[in-house]
Design a protein around this motif. Structure first.
Motif, mmCIF file in Angstrom:
data_model
loop_
_atom_site.group_PDB
_atom_site.id
_atom_site.type_symbol
_atom_site.label_atom_id
_atom_site.label_comp_id
_atom_site.label_asym_id
_atom_site.label_seq_id
_atom_site.Cartn_x
_atom_site.Cartn_y
_atom_site.Cartn_z
ATOM 1 N N LEU A 43 0.753 -1.173 -0.067
ATOM 2 C CA LEU A 43 0.109 -0.061 0.187
ATOM 3 C C LEU A 43 0.826 1.005 -0.012
ATOM 4 C CD1 LEU A 43 -2.868 -1.083 2.435
ATOM 5 C CD2 LEU A 43 -2.834 -1.320 -0.070
ATOM 6 N N ALA A 44 2.065 1.206 0.910
ATOM 7 C CA ALA A 44 2.876 2.381 0.508
ATOM 8 C C ALA A 44 3.587 2.456 -0.558
ATOM 9 C CB ALA A 44 3.931 2.155 1.773
ATOM 10 N N VAL A 45 3.885 1.239 -1.283
ATOM 11 C CA VAL A 45 4.529 1.561 -2.694
ATOM 12 C C VAL A 45 3.571 2.250 -3.597
ATOM 13 C CG1 VAL A 45 5.323 -0.104 -4.650
ATOM 14 C CG2 VAL A 45 5.988 -0.361 -2.335
ATOM 15 N N GLN A 46 2.430 1.777 -3.710
ATOM 16 C CA GLN A 46 1.401 2.176 -4.546
ATOM 17 C C GLN A 46 1.045 3.917 -4.029
ATOM 18 O OE1 GLN A 46 -2.101 -0.547 -4.480
ATOM 19 N NE2 GLN A 46 -0.514 -2.275 -4.100
ATOM 20 N N ALA A 47 1.000 4.277 -2.935
ATOM 21 C CA ALA A 47 0.842 5.462 -2.504
ATOM 22 C C ALA A 47 1.833 6.281 -3.013
ATOM 23 C CB ALA A 47 0.714 5.642 -1.087
ATOM 24 N N THR A 48 3.043 6.044 -3.056
ATOM 25 C CA THR A 48 4.179 6.537 -3.318
ATOM 26 C C THR A 48 4.185 6.905 -4.816
ATOM 27 O OG1 THR A 48 5.764 5.620 -1.527
ATOM 28 C CG2 THR A 48 6.888 6.518 -3.188
ATOM 29 N N LEU A 49 3.945 5.715 -5.510
ATOM 30 C CA LEU A 49 3.871 5.918 -7.000
ATOM 31 C C LEU A 49 2.829 6.776 -7.385
ATOM 32 C CD1 LEU A 49 4.950 4.523 -9.851
ATOM 33 C CD2 LEU A 49 3.179 2.742 -9.384
ATOM 34 N N ALA A 50 1.646 6.693 -6.699
ATOM 35 C CA ALA A 50 0.305 7.453 -7.321
ATOM 36 C C ALA A 50 0.719 8.872 -6.982
ATOM 37 C CB ALA A 50 -0.695 7.148 -6.372
ATOM 38 N N ARG B 220 -3.602 7.835 6.318
ATOM 39 C CA ARG B 220 -4.303 6.610 5.961
ATOM 40 C C ARG B 220 -3.299 5.529 6.260
ATOM 41 N NH1 ARG B 220 -4.181 3.258 1.319
ATOM 42 N NH2 ARG B 220 -2.892 4.916 0.357
ATOM 43 N N LEU B 221 -2.007 5.650 5.595
ATOM 44 C CA LEU B 221 -1.074 4.466 5.776
ATOM 45 C C LEU B 221 -0.611 4.165 7.262
ATOM 46 C CD1 LEU B 221 1.152 5.420 2.676
ATOM 47 C CD2 LEU B 221 -0.392 3.595 2.807
ATOM 48 N N MET B 222 -0.687 5.165 8.021
ATOM 49 C CA MET B 222 -0.255 4.807 9.681
ATOM 50 C C MET B 222 -1.369 4.022 9.967
ATOM 51 S SD MET B 222 2.539 5.946 10.279
ATOM 52 C CE MET B 222 2.693 5.958 11.904
ATOM 53 N N GLN C 87 6.915 -2.787 14.201
ATOM 54 C CA GLN C 87 7.330 -3.976 14.998
ATOM 55 C C GLN C 87 8.569 -4.562 14.363
ATOM 56 O OE1 GLN C 87 5.991 -5.051 17.900
ATOM 57 N NE2 GLN C 87 7.303 -6.907 18.344
ATOM 58 N N ALA C 88 8.484 -4.651 13.315
ATOM 59 C CA ALA C 88 10.071 -5.075 12.641
ATOM 60 C C ALA C 88 11.101 -4.150 13.129
ATOM 61 C CB ALA C 88 9.824 -5.075 11.177
ATOM 62 N N PHE C 89 10.820 -2.899 12.793
ATOM 63 C CA PHE C 89 11.965 -1.879 13.328
ATOM 64 C C PHE C 89 12.336 -2.073 14.675
ATOM 65 C CE2 PHE C 89 12.653 2.179 15.383
ATOM 66 C CZ PHE C 89 13.765 2.718 14.839
ATOM 67 N N LEU C 90 11.318 -2.419 15.814
ATOM 68 C CA LEU C 90 11.624 -2.416 17.326
ATOM 69 C C LEU C 90 12.315 -3.628 17.487
ATOM 70 C CD1 LEU C 90 8.361 -0.991 18.794
ATOM 71 C CD2 LEU C 90 10.317 0.116 18.574
ATOM 72 N N THR C 91 12.144 -4.776 16.626
ATOM 73 C CA THR C 91 12.878 -6.002 16.839
ATOM 74 C C THR C 91 13.889 -6.251 16.055
ATOM 75 O OG1 THR C 91 11.129 -7.089 15.377
ATOM 76 C CG2 THR C 91 10.753 -7.172 17.680
ATOM 77 N N ARG C 92 14.279 -5.192 15.176
ATOM 78 C CA ARG C 92 15.312 -5.563 14.067
ATOM 79 C C ARG C 92 15.211 -6.513 13.362
ATOM 80 N NH1 ARG C 92 20.659 -3.234 17.188
ATOM 81 N NH2 ARG C 92 19.606 -1.094 17.733
ATOM 82 N N THR C 93 13.865 -7.328 13.021
ATOM 83 C CA THR C 93 13.813 -8.301 11.857
ATOM 84 C C THR C 93 13.321 -7.870 10.749
ATOM 85 O OG1 THR C 93 11.457 -8.447 12.811
ATOM 86 C CG2 THR C 93 13.162 -9.979 13.904
ATOM 87 N N ASP C 94 12.897 -8.625 9.831
ATOM 88 C CA ASP C 94 12.615 -8.406 8.441
ATOM 89 C C ASP C 94 11.100 -8.335 8.335
ATOM 90 O OD1 ASP C 94 15.132 -7.993 7.452
ATOM 91 O OD2 ASP C 94 15.250 -9.992 6.665
ATOM 92 N N PRO C 95 10.302 -7.368 7.905
ATOM 93 C CA PRO C 95 8.854 -7.338 8.082
ATOM 94 C C PRO C 95 8.278 -8.283 6.981
ATOM 95 C CG PRO C 95 9.413 -5.479 6.956
ATOM 96 C CD PRO C 95 10.822 -5.994 7.354
ATOM 97 N N GLU C 96 7.172 -8.877 7.239
ATOM 98 C CA GLU C 96 6.479 -9.623 6.256
ATOM 99 C C GLU C 96 5.012 -9.033 5.882
ATOM 100 O OE1 GLU C 96 6.190 -13.925 6.786
ATOM 101 O OE2 GLU C 96 8.316 -13.950 7.152
ATOM 102 N N PHE C 97 4.970 -8.031 4.901
ATOM 103 C CA PHE C 97 3.823 -7.210 5.010
ATOM 104 C C PHE C 97 2.610 -8.015 4.350
ATOM 105 C CE2 PHE C 97 7.366 -3.994 4.522
ATOM 106 C CZ PHE C 97 6.937 -3.178 5.851
ATOM 107 N N VAL C 98 1.448 -7.590 4.638
ATOM 108 C CA VAL C 98 0.174 -8.146 4.239
ATOM 109 C C VAL C 98 -0.719 -7.600 3.310
ATOM 110 C CG1 VAL C 98 0.115 -9.808 6.160
ATOM 111 C CG2 VAL C 98 -1.007 -7.625 6.153
ATOM 112 N N GLY C 99 -0.433 -6.181 2.978
ATOM 113 C CA GLY C 99 -1.031 -5.292 1.938
ATOM 114 C C GLY C 99 -2.352 -4.867 2.592
ATOM 115 N N ARG C 100 -2.513 -4.889 3.964
ATOM 116 C CA ARG C 100 -3.571 -4.243 4.625
ATOM 117 C C ARG C 100 -3.293 -3.166 5.757
ATOM 118 N NH1 ARG C 100 -4.526 -9.938 4.979
ATOM 119 N NH2 ARG C 100 -3.816 -9.981 6.979
#
Length: 265
Positions: A210-217, A240-242, A252-265
């Motif tokens: 959703l962030a990619v699409q918003a950036t592109l738009a 909206r994105l927040m 959560q990924a930032f706080l735990t220093r892990t790679d996020p797995e985004f779901v598109g929602r």
């Protein structure tokens, strides 16, 4: 295939969140007839609609990206309002009817890349070219004008003088010149263009869709309607994105220093 069936001109394959769209008329240097144009539009429609798809990669089977339009097939189909080439459920790949696919498109080109191929590069978001690619916007040599976006996008991408030099002469230029002008973002060895395009698409697909699409738009809005129009949209889009699930996953990924797995929602 019976004589009444439309010939397959486009291959479509899913690779996770990436849709691979291939021009598939190699025996004709991927010259685009109406069937190819319509099938390409339908593939873009699939990319746009399916929430599981995040990025498109457009490439060509064979040694050449495209020899341009199959004029013998296309010209008789051009009516008073131009060429009708977007079936129900399709999205105009060149965005010439006011619509654009909402997902990023990475283009991989090689060999001959003429006319509508150059314009598809201009309509795409990232372009990877094999070093052997030869480009030309040669409509003036056929007594017509570019009608797939070159007149509106080439100068913005490459500068006025560069665009006019190649559009008004119809001369050919190589991948080095295309890269110098900004038409192409990367030049790779012949045969590596698709793998590199898929690599870039995979990096994009790993981000929050959703962030990619918003950036592109928003970037497209700035180009089309100006910076002020794009700036006016930014606060609302950020709010909206927040509020999305992906924003929570990203934090959560930032706080735990892990790679996020985004779901598109």
């Amino acid at each position: 295939m019976t004589d009444t069936e439309t010939p397959a001109r486009i291959s479509v394959e899913r690779d996770g969140h990436v849709l691979l769209i291939g021009l598939d008329r190699a025996d004709k240097r991927n010259a685009a007839d109406v069937a190819m144009l319509e099938q390409l539009a339908l593939a873009y429609g699939e990319l746009d609609r399916d929430p599981d798809l995040r990025v498109g990669v457009v490439f060509a089977h064979g040694d050449h990206f495209t020899g341009g339009l199959d004029l013998a097939d296309v010209v008789p189909r051009i009516g008073p309002k131009g060429l009708a080439m977007v079936p129900d459920g399709g999205i105009h790949p060149w965005g010439m009817d006011g619509t654009r696919v909402r997902k990023p498109v990475v283009l991989a080109v090689q060999g001959t890349c003429l006319t509508l191929g150059v314009e598809l590069a201009l309509a795409s978001d990232i372009v990877v070219a094999a070093s052997d690619t030869v480009f030309a916007q040669l409509e003036v040599a056929r007594a017509i004008l570019p009608f797939g976006g070159a007149t509106t996008r080439f100068a913005a991408a490459a500068g006025w003088g560069n665009a006019m030099k190649w559009m008004l002469t119809g001369d050919r230029f190589d991948a080095v010149e295309a890269h110098r002008m900004g038409l192409v973002q990367e030049v790779v060895a012949p045969g590596e263009q698709l793998s590199r395009a898929r690599e870039l698409a995979g990096r994009i697909a790993a981000q929050a869709p959703l962030a990619v699409q918003a950036t592109l738009a928003n970037a497209r809005l700035a180009v089309r309607d100006g910076e002020a129009a794009a700036e006016a949209q930014l606060p609302g889009e950020l709010v909206r994105l927040m509020q999305t699930e992906d924003a929570r996953i990203g934090m959560q990924a930032f706080l735990t220093r892990t790679d996020p797995e985004f779901v598109g929602r």
